[in-house]
Design a protein around this motif. Structure first.
Motif, short mmCIF file in Angstrom:
data_model
loop_
_atom_site.label_atom_id
_atom_site.label_comp_id
_atom_site.label_asym_id
_atom_site.label_seq_id
_atom_site.Cartn_x
_atom_site.Cartn_y
_atom_site.Cartn_z
N ARG A 54 -13.76 0.03 1.19
CA ARG A 54 -13.55 1.45 1.44
C ARG A 54 -14.80 2.16 1.95
O ARG A 54 -14.70 3.18 2.65
N LYS A 107 -11.65 5.85 -8.00
CA LYS A 107 -10.63 6.16 -7.00
C LYS A 107 -10.94 7.46 -6.24
O LYS A 107 -10.04 8.13 -5.75
N ALA A 119 -10.48 10.72 0.77
CA ALA A 119 -11.42 9.94 1.57
C ALA A 119 -12.38 10.82 2.35
O ALA A 119 -13.55 10.47 2.53
N TRP A 179 -12.45 7.75 -3.35
CA TRP A 179 -12.05 7.58 -1.94
C TRP A 179 -10.55 7.67 -1.81
O TRP A 179 -10.04 8.30 -0.88
N ASN A 180 -9.83 7.01 -2.69
CA ASN A 180 -8.37 6.97 -2.61
C ASN A 180 -7.78 8.37 -2.68
O ASN A 180 -6.85 8.71 -1.94
N ASP A 231 -16.38 10.36 2.06
CA ASP A 231 -17.20 10.04 3.23
C ASP A 231 -18.22 11.14 3.52
O ASP A 231 -19.38 10.86 3.85
N TRP A 235 -8.67 -0.49 -4.84
CA TRP A 235 -9.15 -1.13 -3.62
C TRP A 235 -7.98 -1.32 -2.67
O TRP A 235 -7.06 -2.07 -2.91
N PHE A 236 -8.04 -0.57 -1.59
CA PHE A 236 -6.92 -0.37 -0.68
C PHE A 236 -6.82 -1.47 0.37
O PHE A 236 -5.73 -1.92 0.71
N TYR A 237 -7.95 -1.90 0.90
CA TYR A 237 -7.97 -2.94 1.93
C TYR A 237 -8.15 -4.32 1.28
O TYR A 237 -8.75 -4.44 0.22
N ARG A 270 0.85 -1.18 0.00
CA ARG A 270 0.00 0.00 0.00
C ARG A 270 0.89 1.23 0.00
O ARG A 270 1.87 1.30 0.76
#
Length: 407
Positions: free
Chosen positions: A187, A377, A383, A379-380, A387, A133-135, A98
């Motif tokens: 996310r 992307k 964020a 959120w990336n 949100d 997708w980060f997680y 990451r």
């Protein structure tokens, strides 16, 4: 020999092997090929549109990795130069890191901070795959996670469930896009939990997690919706009376088709769409122009997809009529509030259809626009922005309407 000068037969063969539409060849002139070869090429184009990409190619050059300073230097692209948090896979998908802030750039490279190395040895990697997708699992968010199997027409489809503390809480169903898995949707778990929702992170046919369909082909939303219908049936069995669906990219098309076709659509009080495919015609037109495919190739390929008998040349079990998936044209059929989030520099799914849908239904559609966040992307890149927009819409529109109906 330049690509545009290569024999037409070579181009057709390479195109037929491509699993993703974006991987199709460039500079094809219809006048340069015979009728039979052109027909084979058109079939290959149509087949690529509906064929899942199993390879997930690693195309971003990795120039240097410094594990002591925790930095990675990559080829500079429109995606890799953006600030924010992203994933980088390497080693044929066996390695994952990451990455975070941009520390420096040159004309051809970008150096970024390494947040974490989750698997593999990046110092040996020469190329990687950039991703939004980060997680990798929702457990990384320190939330209670259940593994469930949702019965679908093709068999049990795995899903992650993150329940709210309140057993009477509303539900959110998160639907990933093309060429990725349910991990893409992690996310959005924090913002829905903050709003008091239980969350289902769904899988759907041919995504490498859920069962494969008989033909192993994408229906571009026209078949995948059945799996999300099954998720709605499952949450109804859990006592759900209020549901918000969220879809990314092609997942947006899946969500919209679910909204129109599912017998459980009455449970849905709102829809969130991020970088969505609202109209496949717009997507294919944009990609064809980028790849310099002749307009007749695109038009005939689209006709091939929807024509009975001929559709079998693509491997599809049943035809896919892109006109039925055009939600701008069908905007008057939508009945629930929609939050649309799209970046105008998307790079893959043009935001034009999102703008058009918002203009067609200003009574129910709220459009939130970014300009430099690229495809799926948002959120990336930011964020907090992501949100805040979702939370405000849930509070001001969905939950406010629910409270009014309850009075």
């Amino acid at each position: 020999m330049s690509r545009s000068a290569r024999p037409a037969e070579d181009v057709v063969q390479e195109t037929a092997r491509s699993a993703g539409f974006v991987a199709l060849g460039t500079g094809i002139a219809a006048a340069a090929v015979g009728t039979a070869v052109l027909g084979g090429f058109v079939a290959a184009v149509a087949r690529a549109v509906v064929t899942p990409d199993r390879k997930r190619s690693e195309r971003v050059p990795i120039h240097a990795v410094d594990p002591v300073r925790r930095t990675v230097t990559l080829e500079r692209t429109a995606d890799t130069e953006l600030q924010g948090r992203y994933s980088l896979w390497f080693g044929g998908g066996t390695g994952h890191m990451r990455v975070g802030e941009v520390l420096g750039t040159t004309d051809t490279t970008v150096t970024r901070r390494i947040i974490a190395i989750d698997a593999g040895d990046p110092t040996a990697a020469r190329k990687g795959r950039w991703g939004g997708w980060f997680y990798l699992t929702p457990g990384e968010l320190d939330v209670p996670v259940e593994d469930v199997d949702v019965p679908t027409p093709n068999g049990p489809a795995p899903a992650w469930v993150v329940r709210a503390d309140d057993p009477e809480a509303p539900w959110a169903v998160l639907v990933h896009g093309r060429g990725v898995t349910r991990a893409e949707t992690i996310r959005a778990v924090p913002v829905f939990r903050a709003a008091g929702y239980s969350v289902v992170l769904a899988s759907w046919r041919n995504d490498g997690v859920a069962p494969r369909s008989v033909d192993g082909r994408y229906g571009l939303g026209s078949t995948e919706w059945e799996d999300i219908d099954a998720v709605l049936r499952w949450v109804a069995g859990e006592g759900a009376t209020s549901v918000v669906m969220m879809g990314w990219s092609m997942g947006g098309a899946v969500v919209l088709q679910t909204l129109l076709r599912s017998r459980f659509a009455h449970l849905v009080d709102g829809v969130v769409l991020e970088s969505p495919v609202v109209d496949w015609h717009a997507v294919l037109k944009s990609q064809s122009q980028l790849l310099r495919l002749p307009r007749p190739v695109r038009k005939v390929a689209q006709r091939l997809l929807r024509t009975p008998v001929l559709h079998r040349l693509t491997g599809l079990r049943q035809p896919v009529d892109l006109r039925e998936l055009d939600m701008v044209a069908r905007a008057d059929e939508l009945r629930v509030p929609i939050l649309l989030m799209h970046s105008d520099d998307d790079g893959f799914v043009p935001s034009s259809a999102s703008h058009a849908l918002a203009e067609a239904r200003p009574d129910i559609v709220r459009l939130e626009v970014q300009t430099v966040a690229r495809h799926t992307k948002l959120w990336n890149h930011d964020a907090d922005w992501f949100d805040a927009r979702i939370l405000a819409w849930l509070t001001e529109v969905v939950q406010s309407s629910s409270a009014t109906r309850a009075q």
